[in-house]
Design a protein around this motif. Structure first.
Motif, PDB file in Angstrom:
ATOM      1  N   ASN A 200      -2.533  -6.604  -2.493  1.00 36.53           N
ATOM      2  CA  ASN A 200      -1.766  -7.129  -3.615  1.00 36.53           C
ATOM      3  C   ASN A 200      -0.388  -7.540  -3.102  1.00 36.53           C
ATOM      4  O   ASN A 200       0.547  -6.729  -3.046  1.00 36.53           O
ATOM      5  CB  ASN A 200      -1.642  -6.084  -4.716  1.00 36.53           C
ATOM      6  CG  ASN A 200      -1.077  -6.670  -6.005  1.00 36.53           C
ATOM      7  OD1 ASN A 200      -0.290  -7.612  -5.976  1.00 36.53           O
ATOM      8  ND2 ASN A 200      -1.477  -6.110  -7.137  1.00 36.53           N
ATOM      9  N   LYS A 203       3.008  -7.089  -5.111  1.00 34.81           N
ATOM     10  CA  LYS A 203       3.606  -5.768  -5.287  1.00 34.81           C
ATOM     11  C   LYS A 203       4.030  -5.119  -3.961  1.00 34.81           C
ATOM     12  O   LYS A 203       4.284  -3.917  -3.904  1.00 34.81           O
ATOM     13  CB  LYS A 203       2.645  -4.848  -6.050  1.00 34.81           C
ATOM     14  CG  LYS A 203       2.416  -5.297  -7.486  1.00 34.81           C
ATOM     15  CD  LYS A 203       1.656  -4.266  -8.281  1.00 34.81           C
ATOM     16  CE  LYS A 203       1.511  -4.702  -9.736  1.00 34.81           C
ATOM     17  NZ  LYS A 203       2.817  -4.779 -10.433  1.00 34.81           N
ATOM     18  N   PHE A 215       1.577   2.914  -2.642  1.00 27.46           N
ATOM     19  CA  PHE A 215       1.731   3.295  -4.040  1.00 27.46           C
ATOM     20  C   PHE A 215       0.555   4.186  -4.445  1.00 27.46           C
ATOM     21  O   PHE A 215      -0.515   4.147  -3.826  1.00 27.46           O
ATOM     22  CB  PHE A 215       1.773   2.048  -4.925  1.00 27.46           C
ATOM     23  CG  PHE A 215       2.968   1.164  -4.676  1.00 27.46           C
ATOM     24  CD1 PHE A 215       4.255   1.613  -4.946  1.00 27.46           C
ATOM     25  CD2 PHE A 215       2.801  -0.121  -4.178  1.00 27.46           C
ATOM     26  CE1 PHE A 215       5.361   0.802  -4.715  1.00 27.46           C
ATOM     27  CE2 PHE A 215       3.897  -0.942  -3.954  1.00 27.46           C
ATOM     28  CZ  PHE A 215       5.180  -0.477  -4.227  1.00 27.46           C
ATOM     29  N   ALA A 218      -2.653   2.393  -5.025  1.00 28.23           N
ATOM     30  CA  ALA A 218      -3.259   1.890  -3.792  1.00 28.23           C
ATOM     31  C   ALA A 218      -4.001   3.009  -3.067  1.00 28.23           C
ATOM     32  O   ALA A 218      -5.118   2.808  -2.558  1.00 28.23           O
ATOM     33  CB  ALA A 218      -2.198   1.288  -2.885  1.00 28.23           C
ATOM     34  N   LEU A 249      -5.439  -3.292  -9.753  1.00 29.18           N
ATOM     35  CA  LEU A 249      -4.201  -3.527  -9.017  1.00 29.18           C
ATOM     36  C   LEU A 249      -4.474  -3.794  -7.540  1.00 29.18           C
ATOM     37  O   LEU A 249      -3.792  -4.590  -6.907  1.00 29.18           O
ATOM     38  CB  LEU A 249      -3.264  -2.334  -9.175  1.00 29.18           C
ATOM     39  CG  LEU A 249      -2.613  -2.172 -10.556  1.00 29.18           C
ATOM     40  CD1 LEU A 249      -1.950  -0.804 -10.685  1.00 29.18           C
ATOM     41  CD2 LEU A 249      -1.583  -3.271 -10.798  1.00 29.18           C
ATOM     42  N   ALA A 250      -5.478  -3.117  -6.994  1.00 32.96           N
ATOM     43  CA  ALA A 250      -5.802  -3.275  -5.577  1.00 32.96           C
ATOM     44  C   ALA A 250      -6.459  -4.616  -5.284  1.00 32.96           C
ATOM     45  O   ALA A 250      -6.340  -5.138  -4.163  1.00 32.96           O
ATOM     46  CB  ALA A 250      -6.719  -2.146  -5.125  1.00 32.96           C
ATOM     47  N   SER A 284       1.199  -1.751  -0.865  1.00 26.95           N
ATOM     48  CA  SER A 284       0.109  -2.375  -1.629  1.00 26.95           C
ATOM     49  C   SER A 284      -0.950  -3.050  -0.776  1.00 26.95           C
ATOM     50  O   SER A 284      -1.735  -3.857  -1.275  1.00 26.95           O
ATOM     51  CB  SER A 284       0.702  -3.406  -2.606  1.00 26.95           C
ATOM     52  OG  SER A 284       1.337  -4.458  -1.902  1.00 26.95           O
TER      53      SER A 284
END
Length: 293
Positions: A200, A203, A215, A218, A249-250, A284
């Protein structure tokens, strides 16, 4: 398939037509003779700078390269060749593509002059029945391929072809398409998926690029992916869009994740998986890679 039957079937292929002479057919059949079974790799390629930097990830690629028997050829599925439809490179001398910007000139100066393999491109086209495969003479080797393969085979003496990712197809399509390529592993072909399991860029914690920092989401996504890989639970990885917030998100876009599905689709049920380069970068991204075989 017997040699006589094989030559007869080749004669029916319009792409070969009358231009292929007997010596070309002899070359193709000899190149496709069976060898020891090659493993399959998924490589977290990360930044293009890994092509010229010295770091633990580069050493990880080199270590894996030293552990492998030298292949007859390489087929690479890179995150950086997305197309509508499926293509394979079929030129004799693929160009080195510098498909990035904002990096030092030294990176743009890198050339990886590995030969191509029109024979392997034709064999790949023949094997795949799930979709129509086009032969490509324009692309070359993008940085998802050459930036890591150069560490495996620095002399650029192994023929390399790339197969594109059809961005219009779901994960299941790519996983099943990979399975159709399994016989190539018995013919000395090293198949590599090159991407990143967690990727990502929006981020990235740019102030932590040189730290092993991730994160929480992650770490959660990466650990869950590894668990499913090691347990052989491929269905959850194929259905990556249904695995919750951490996966969302990943994998904001799937092009870096899909090459991993190719590697998993090529893994036989009784084969073991070994992880390496299993660290995060910039919060990320993860460099997690694996070898199956």
């Amino acid at each position: 398939m017997k040699r006589k039957q094989f030559l007869k079937s080749l004669a029916l292929l319009p792409l070969i037509g009358s231009t292929m002479h007997l010596r070309d057919l002899n070359k193709m059949t000899s190149n496709m003779s069976n060898t020891g079974k090659m493993p399959v790799l998924f490589l977290g390629h990360g930044s293009p700078m890994n092509a010229i930097e010295e770091n633990e990830f580069v050493e990880g690629f080199r270590t894996i390269g030293r552990s492998l028997q030298k292949p007859n050829a390489i087929l690479c599925v890179s995150a950086h060749w997305e197309t509508r439809g499926t293509f394979v490179t079929a030129m004799n001398n693929p160009k080195t593509i510098h498909d990035f910007g904002g990096f030092p000139q030294a990176l743009f100066d890198v050339e990886y002059p590995a030969p191509g393999s029109p024979d392997l491109a034709l064999e790949t086209q023949k094997l795949i029945t799930k979709t129509h495969v086009e032969l490509d003479h324009k692309w070359g080797l993008d940085h998802g391929a050459w930036s890591v393969i150069k560490h495996l085979y620095p002399n650029a003496d192994v023929p390399v072809i790339q197969m594109s990712i059809d961005y219009s197809k779901p994960g299941r399509h790519h996983y099943e398409l990979a399975q159709e390529l399994n016989s190539l592993r018995h013919k000395g072909v090293l198949i590599i998926g090159s991407g990143n399991m967690v990727h990502n860029l929006r981020k990235v914690a740019w102030n932590k690029l040189h730290e092993n920092y991730a994160f929480e989401w992650a770490t959660e996504a990466n650990e869950t992916m590894k668990k499913h890989i090691l347990n052989g639970d491929h269905q959850k990885l194929i259905d990556f869009k249904s695995q919750g917030t951490a996966f969302d998100l990943a994998i904001p876009t799937p092009e870096h994740y899909i090459p991993m599905l190719y590697a998993l689709g090529l893994k036989d049920e009784n084969e073991t998986v070994r992880l390496f380069n299993d660290k995060a970068v910039g919060g990320s991204l993860t460099m997690t890679s694996f070898i199956a075989g």
